[in-house]
Write an enzyme that holds these catalytic residues in place. Structure first.
Site, mmCIF file in Angstrom:
data_model
loop_
_atom_site.group_PDB
_atom_site.id
_atom_site.type_symbol
_atom_site.label_atom_id
_atom_site.label_comp_id
_atom_site.label_asym_id
_atom_site.label_seq_id
_atom_site.Cartn_x
_atom_site.Cartn_y
_atom_site.Cartn_z
ATOM 1 N N ASN A 44 -15.387 5.049 5.978
ATOM 2 C CA ASN A 44 -16.166 5.053 4.742
ATOM 3 C C ASN A 44 -17.609 4.654 5.031
ATOM 4 O OD1 ASN A 44 -14.964 2.487 5.243
ATOM 5 N ND2 ASN A 44 -15.236 1.848 3.124
ATOM 6 N N GLU A 46 -20.747 3.523 2.819
ATOM 7 C CA GLU A 46 -21.244 3.145 1.492
ATOM 8 C C GLU A 46 -22.763 3.234 1.434
ATOM 9 O OE1 GLU A 46 -19.425 -0.675 0.650
ATOM 10 O OE2 GLU A 46 -17.456 0.273 0.428
ATOM 11 N N CYS A 55 -15.804 8.300 1.264
ATOM 12 C CA CYS A 55 -14.545 7.741 1.761
ATOM 13 C C CYS A 55 -14.301 8.155 3.218
ATOM 14 C CB CYS A 55 -13.376 8.233 0.919
ATOM 15 S SG CYS A 55 -13.292 7.497 -0.727
ATOM 16 N N GLU A 57 -11.627 9.438 4.437
ATOM 17 C CA GLU A 57 -10.975 10.751 4.497
ATOM 18 C C GLU A 57 -12.009 11.871 4.439
ATOM 19 O OE1 GLU A 57 -10.292 8.180 2.598
ATOM 20 O OE2 GLU A 57 -8.187 8.054 2.049
ATOM 21 N N CYS A 88 -7.901 8.000 -2.593
ATOM 22 C CA CYS A 88 -8.317 8.100 -3.994
ATOM 23 C C CYS A 88 -8.048 9.523 -4.506
ATOM 24 C CB CYS A 88 -9.805 7.746 -4.141
ATOM 25 S SG CYS A 88 -10.938 9.030 -3.587
ATOM 26 N N CYS A 91 -10.108 12.285 -2.925
ATOM 27 C CA CYS A 91 -9.729 12.610 -1.542
ATOM 28 C C CYS A 91 -8.411 13.368 -1.486
ATOM 29 C CB CYS A 91 -9.680 11.351 -0.681
ATOM 30 S SG CYS A 91 -11.336 10.793 -0.231
HETATM 31 N N1 THU Z 1 -12.054 4.011 0.429
HETATM 32 C C1 THU Z 1 -11.812 4.937 1.408
HETATM 33 O O1 THU Z 1 -12.668 5.178 2.266
HETATM 34 N N2 THU Z 1 -10.610 5.563 1.413
HETATM 35 C C2 THU Z 1 -9.570 5.271 0.578
HETATM 36 O O2 THU Z 1 -8.515 5.862 0.702
HETATM 37 C C3 THU Z 1 -9.749 4.263 -0.465
HETATM 38 C C4 THU Z 1 -11.123 3.740 -0.639
HETATM 39 C C5 THU Z 1 -13.333 3.291 0.461
HETATM 40 C C6 THU Z 1 -14.356 3.691 -0.553
HETATM 41 C C7 THU Z 1 -15.205 2.432 -0.629
HETATM 42 O O3 THU Z 1 -16.186 2.460 0.403
HETATM 43 C C8 THU Z 1 -14.240 1.310 -0.340
HETATM 44 O O4 THU Z 1 -13.097 1.914 0.257
HETATM 45 C C9 THU Z 1 -13.816 0.528 -1.570
HETATM 46 O O5 THU Z 1 -13.371 1.387 -2.569
#
Ligand code: THU
Length: 135
Positions: A44, A46, A55, A57, A88, A91
């Site tokens: 991920n 941000e 994310c 994925e 999520c 994804c």
């Molecule tokens: N996140 C992912 O990268 N993949 C997931 O399957 C769930 C959530 C990340 C998004 C964000 O940067 C952090 O987790 C908190 O939501």
């Protein structure tokens, strides 16, 4: 584990360390194999403008597509969470773009708990091109 899932988990754990997650503090790693048996990973990423974050994925999928591949066989997602983190909703739809409902999605904690589901189980009734047949 079948399908080389152990090494996929290793790869997801490796890439997770590179996650850029200063806002949530929640690092996620994902590693997928293609039907051609190539491995791609993502974490991920941000952003201070929160909705711009991506994310793990999505990162793995982008790396796969950039390399000229389009068919996911299996994916592993790992995070430091009490229970395995499920992809999520967005994804799940992204995964559906590049694989069948039988795709295995393994969710893992750093503590070693793993849960495996098919994409169909995670995204029943997925929106597909079939729904646009009259369009
Ligand atoms: N996140 C992912 O990268 N993949 C997931 O399957 C769930 C959530 C990340 C998004 C964000 O940067 C952090 O987790 C908190 O939501």
């Amino acid at each position: 584990m079948p399908g080389g899932r152990m090494s996929l988990l290793d790869e997801a754990q490796r890439v997770r360390k590179n996650a850029h997650a200063p806002y949530s503090g929640f690092k996620v790693g994902a590693a997928l194999t293609t039907r051609t048996c190539r491995v791609f990973a993502g974490c991920n990423v941000e952003n201070v403008a929160y909705p711009e974050g991506t994310c793990a994925e999505a990162g793995a999928i982008a790396a796969m597509v950039a390399a000229g591949e389009t068919e996911i066989a299996e994916i592993v997602v790992v995070a430091d969470s009490p229970e395995p983190v499920t992809p999520c909703g967005g994804c799940r739809q992204k995964l559906a773009e590049f694989g069948s409902g039988e795709m295995l999605v393994t969710m893992a904690t750093l503590g070693g708990v793993t849960v495996t589901r098919t994409l169909k189980e995670l995204l029943p009734g997925a929106f597909t091109t079939h729904h646009m047949a009259n369009g």
